[in-house]
Design a protein around this motif. Sequence first.
Motif, short mmCIF file in Angstrom:
data_model
loop_
_atom_site.label_atom_id
_atom_site.label_comp_id
_atom_site.label_asym_id
_atom_site.label_seq_id
_atom_site.Cartn_x
_atom_site.Cartn_y
_atom_site.Cartn_z
N ALA A 205 0.83 -1.20 0.00
CA ALA A 205 0.00 0.00 0.00
C ALA A 205 0.86 1.25 0.00
N LEU A 206 1.95 1.23 0.76
CA LEU A 206 2.87 2.37 0.78
C LEU A 206 3.51 2.57 -0.59
N PHE A 207 3.94 1.49 -1.20
CA PHE A 207 4.55 1.57 -2.53
C PHE A 207 3.56 2.15 -3.54
N LEU A 208 2.33 1.66 -3.52
CA LEU A 208 1.34 2.08 -4.51
C LEU A 208 0.93 3.54 -4.35
N LYS A 209 0.91 4.05 -3.13
CA LYS A 209 0.46 5.42 -2.90
C LYS A 209 1.27 6.41 -3.75
N GLU A 210 2.56 6.39 -3.61
CA GLU A 210 3.41 7.34 -4.34
C GLU A 210 3.46 7.01 -5.84
N TRP A 211 3.40 5.72 -6.14
CA TRP A 211 3.46 5.30 -7.55
C TRP A 211 2.22 5.78 -8.30
N LYS A 212 1.04 5.60 -7.72
CA LYS A 212 -0.18 6.02 -8.39
C LYS A 212 -0.30 7.54 -8.48
N HIS A 216 6.49 7.63 -8.80
CA HIS A 216 7.80 7.61 -8.15
C HIS A 216 8.01 6.31 -7.36
N VAL A 217 9.25 5.86 -7.32
CA VAL A 217 9.67 4.77 -6.44
C VAL A 217 10.76 5.34 -5.55
N HIS A 218 10.42 5.65 -4.32
CA HIS A 218 11.29 6.48 -3.48
C HIS A 218 12.35 5.71 -2.70
N GLU A 219 13.38 6.46 -2.37
CA GLU A 219 14.45 5.96 -1.53
C GLU A 219 13.94 5.69 -0.12
N ASP A 235 15.41 10.21 -2.89
CA ASP A 235 15.45 10.12 -4.35
C ASP A 235 14.14 9.56 -4.89
N ARG A 236 13.63 10.15 -5.97
CA ARG A 236 12.33 9.75 -6.52
C ARG A 236 12.39 8.48 -7.37
N PHE A 237 13.56 8.07 -7.77
CA PHE A 237 13.69 6.88 -8.62
C PHE A 237 14.83 6.03 -8.06
N TYR A 238 14.54 5.36 -6.95
CA TYR A 238 15.57 4.60 -6.25
C TYR A 238 15.17 3.13 -6.20
N HIS A 239 16.06 2.29 -6.72
CA HIS A 239 15.72 0.89 -6.97
C HIS A 239 15.16 0.15 -5.76
#
Length: 261
Positions: A205-212, A216-219, A235-239
């Motif tokens: 759910a945390l991952f999807l919030k920012e992604w939707k 972004h996939v945050h640091e 970072d907004r694009f952190y693996h």
Amino acid sequence: MGQQWGKLAGQLDDDTRGTRSGAILESGLDNSPMYDDTTFDPKTHLLQFADVGLMSLYIDDCDALANIADTLEKTDEAKELRSRSAQYKSKLETLWSAEAGIFLNKDLHTGKFNTRLSPTNFYPMLAHVATPTQAQTMATRRLLNPDEFWGEWVIPSIARDDRALKEQNYWRGRIWGPMNYLVYLGLRDYDLPQARSQFADKSYALFLKEWKEHGHVHENYNAILGSGDDVANSDRFYHWGALLGFIKYLEETTPVRSKSR
């Protein structure tokens, strides 16, 4: 010439070598509140601190390398690695606090437990050092406790009742994908299906919030707001932010095989 330049460049870039701040940085948790009150030995350049998280990771590393050595038929290396693992497992076992219901770091200068809690205090499950009873206690009393680690967004890098949580600055309270991932792997090794499933759902759910919202996939993420964009040092694009989604993938696709003692 290259080697000499490398030494010079290292001296110019890093002024923390041999210092207390340098020793803290070596933990990998940069500004974690766990190390705020630790004692530094200037002679050894080490913190006088028994670190539950680092010991657990070392044990797990030794065990994994021993398995690789077995495959490569490196008998002596496998034996040495298992000996190292056993030595630190016995030390880590002494850091269990029945009163606190969790493994605690210890100040080796004073001999007292450090009661400031982070996700690393759950890592003995990853190292297979926690007994099934201890793992159950940690999950129910600490992990699922909304005053400490549970809540809408999990898992904060310092307990919610810690004074540093409100700072939400890097390792002072924010949520990090790698921490969630390591705690989840530990949960998989014990009979804790409900805690494990809920943990996977909340991570996703945390991952999807920012992604939707922003793609972004945050640091790291704010443990109060669930946002990654609220600070400049995430970072907004952190693996490794994708580990939050990978946890859910593992939960739904990979059978759990208990390894608990």
